[in-house]
Design an enzyme around this catalytic site. Structure first.
Site, PDB file in Angstrom:
ATOM      1  N   HIS A  54      -7.036  -3.093  10.080  1.00 17.22           N
ATOM      2  CA  HIS A  54      -8.306  -3.783   9.825  1.00 17.22           C
ATOM      3  C   HIS A  54      -9.117  -3.975  11.108  1.00 17.22           C
ATOM      4  CE1 HIS A  54      -5.805  -5.966   6.430  1.00 17.22           C
ATOM      5  NE2 HIS A  54      -6.065  -4.711   6.106  1.00 17.22           N
ATOM      6  N   GLU A  66       0.827  -1.224   0.000  1.00 19.25           N
ATOM      7  CA  GLU A  66       0.000   0.000   0.000  1.00 19.25           C
ATOM      8  C   GLU A  66       0.854   1.264   0.000  1.00 19.25           C
ATOM      9  OE1 GLU A  66      -2.894  -0.545  -0.709  1.00 19.25           O
ATOM     10  OE2 GLU A  66      -3.561  -2.414   0.226  1.00 19.25           O
ATOM     11  N   HIS A 123      -2.557   2.243   8.390  1.00 20.67           N
ATOM     12  CA  HIS A 123      -3.681   1.460   7.870  1.00 20.67           C
ATOM     13  C   HIS A 123      -3.805   0.168   8.664  1.00 20.67           C
ATOM     14  CE1 HIS A 123      -6.201  -0.884   5.203  1.00 20.67           C
ATOM     15  NE2 HIS A 123      -5.240  -1.748   4.995  1.00 20.67           N
ATOM     16  N   HIS A 143     -12.817  -3.567   4.130  1.00 24.73           N
ATOM     17  CA  HIS A 143     -11.370  -3.815   4.192  1.00 24.73           C
ATOM     18  C   HIS A 143     -10.743  -3.260   5.480  1.00 24.73           C
ATOM     19  CE1 HIS A 143      -7.223  -3.937   2.055  1.00 24.73           C
ATOM     20  NE2 HIS A 143      -7.047  -3.678   3.324  1.00 24.73           N
ATOM     21  N   GLU A 182     -16.999  11.698  23.153  1.00 24.30           N
ATOM     22  CA  GLU A 182     -15.718  12.301  22.767  1.00 24.30           C
ATOM     23  C   GLU A 182     -15.465  12.307  21.263  1.00 24.30           C
ATOM     24  OE1 GLU A 182     -12.466  12.228  25.462  1.00 24.30           O
ATOM     25  OE2 GLU A 182     -14.084  13.506  26.166  1.00 24.30           O
TER      26      GLU A 182
HETATM   27  O1  2HA Z   1      -1.346  -6.585   3.511  1.00 27.61           O
HETATM   28  O2  2HA Z   1      -3.395  -4.463   4.825  1.00 27.61           O
HETATM   29  O3  2HA Z   1      -4.198  -3.623   2.472  1.00 27.61           O
HETATM   30  C1  2HA Z   1      -1.407  -5.346   4.065  1.00 27.61           C
HETATM   31  C2  2HA Z   1      -2.728  -4.769   3.877  1.00 27.61           C
HETATM   32  C3  2HA Z   1      -3.187  -4.550   2.502  1.00 27.61           C
HETATM   33 ZN    ZN Z   2      -5.326  -3.742   4.424  1.00 33.61          ZN
END
Ligand code: 2HA
Ligand code: ZN
Length: 270
Positions: free
Chosen positions: A141, A116, A139, A210, A169
């Site tokens: 999940h 990414e 980033h 995602h 908050e």
């Molecule tokens: O593999 O989170 O979006 C890493 C990730 C891809």
């Molecule tokens: Zn990801």
């Protein structure tokens, strides 16, 4: 030359990746972090004029030419970062208008930066234009934010308002709200460009089905944004199927704006 493993930016990066893993946000090789560094602090720890190897980035980012980033590796597990930082992390400098990354440290098994990387670098460009102090793009999940993208409208105003209503908050922590992308193929320049566009107006960008992107001036800020949004999403997922008898009203959200000196995203409150 000082030991780079003792550098405050390295210690904080390792702690953050570990903490994100411990939160369950980064299963297997999920998630990625990029941290913009000052040349001055980098040069305390390594010879920045000696590249180990060069890696093409596949995109242009003239704004980032000459900039240094500590970044997680492709296919690497956040779980393992603390045990082998030099394998799972890399320190790169962008050159040739951002088209080449010079590896200065790390990725010792021959690895490369996160898949990414385009979304990260393009998001840095967007955030730096809004806030020259921005340093972090992150980033991951988190389960409840992901779950929410299956059952809640993806309309950004509605999505943001729901999160603001879930914890008092929230509007204080992310008055700029949460932007939302529909499902897109990850790891591409296209999702990178779309994410960067969304990063112009908010520090949080949800990737439907995602995960989420967060940006901030330091690792704590980016982490804290995601942490707060994920807590709100958790509450939403606990109550969405139940009759709602009470909520935080727009009038109360306006009281919070005044009390904490923040302004909710234009047009998001009635
Ligand atoms: O593999 O989170 O979006 C890493 C990730 C891809
Ligand atoms: Zn990801």
């Amino acid at each position: 030359m000082k030991d780079i493993l003792t550098a405050p930016f390295m210690v904080e990066m390792v702690r953050t990746a570990t903490n994100m893993y411990d939160h369950g946000w980064d299963e297997r090789n999920g998630g990625n972090i990029s941290l913009l560094l000052d040349e001055r602090e980098v040069r305390e720890y390594l010879d920045a004029d000696r590249a180990i190897r060069t890696i093409p980035t596949g995109f242009a980012a003239p704004r980032l030419d000459g900039q240094y980033f500590l970044v997680t590796g492709t296919g690497k597990y956040f779980k393992n970062v603390q045990y082998a930082p030099a394998v799972n992390l890399g320190l790169v400098r962008l050159t040739n208008g951002g088209e080449i990354a010079e590896l200065l440290w790390g990725f010792e098994d021959g690895g490369s930066f996160t898949s990414e990387f385009p979304a990260h670098m393009m998001s840095h460009v967007s955030r730096l234009a809004v806030d020259p102090e921005n340093r972090v793009v992150m980033h991951c999940h988190p389960a409840n934010l992901l779950a929410m993208t299956y059952v809640h409208t993806l309309d950004e105003r509605e999505f943001t308002r729901t999160l603001w209503q879930m914890c008092t908050e929230c509007i204080v922590v992310f008055p700029d709200g949460v932007n939302v992308l529909p499902w897109m193929l990850c790891g591409t320049n296209a999702i990178g460009e779309a994410t960067a566009e969304k990063m112009k107006t908010a520090r949080l960008v949800v990737w439907s089905q995602h995960g989420i992107y967060g940006a901030g001036r330091d690792l704590d800020e980016a982490f804290g944004l995601i942490e707060t949004a994920e807590k709100a999403a958790e509450i939403y997922m606990k109550i969405a199927h139940l009759p709602r008898l009470n909520t935080i009203t727009d009038e109360q959200l306006h009281l919070l704006e005044r009390r904490f000196g923040v302004k909710g995203r234009e047009g998001y409150l009635d």
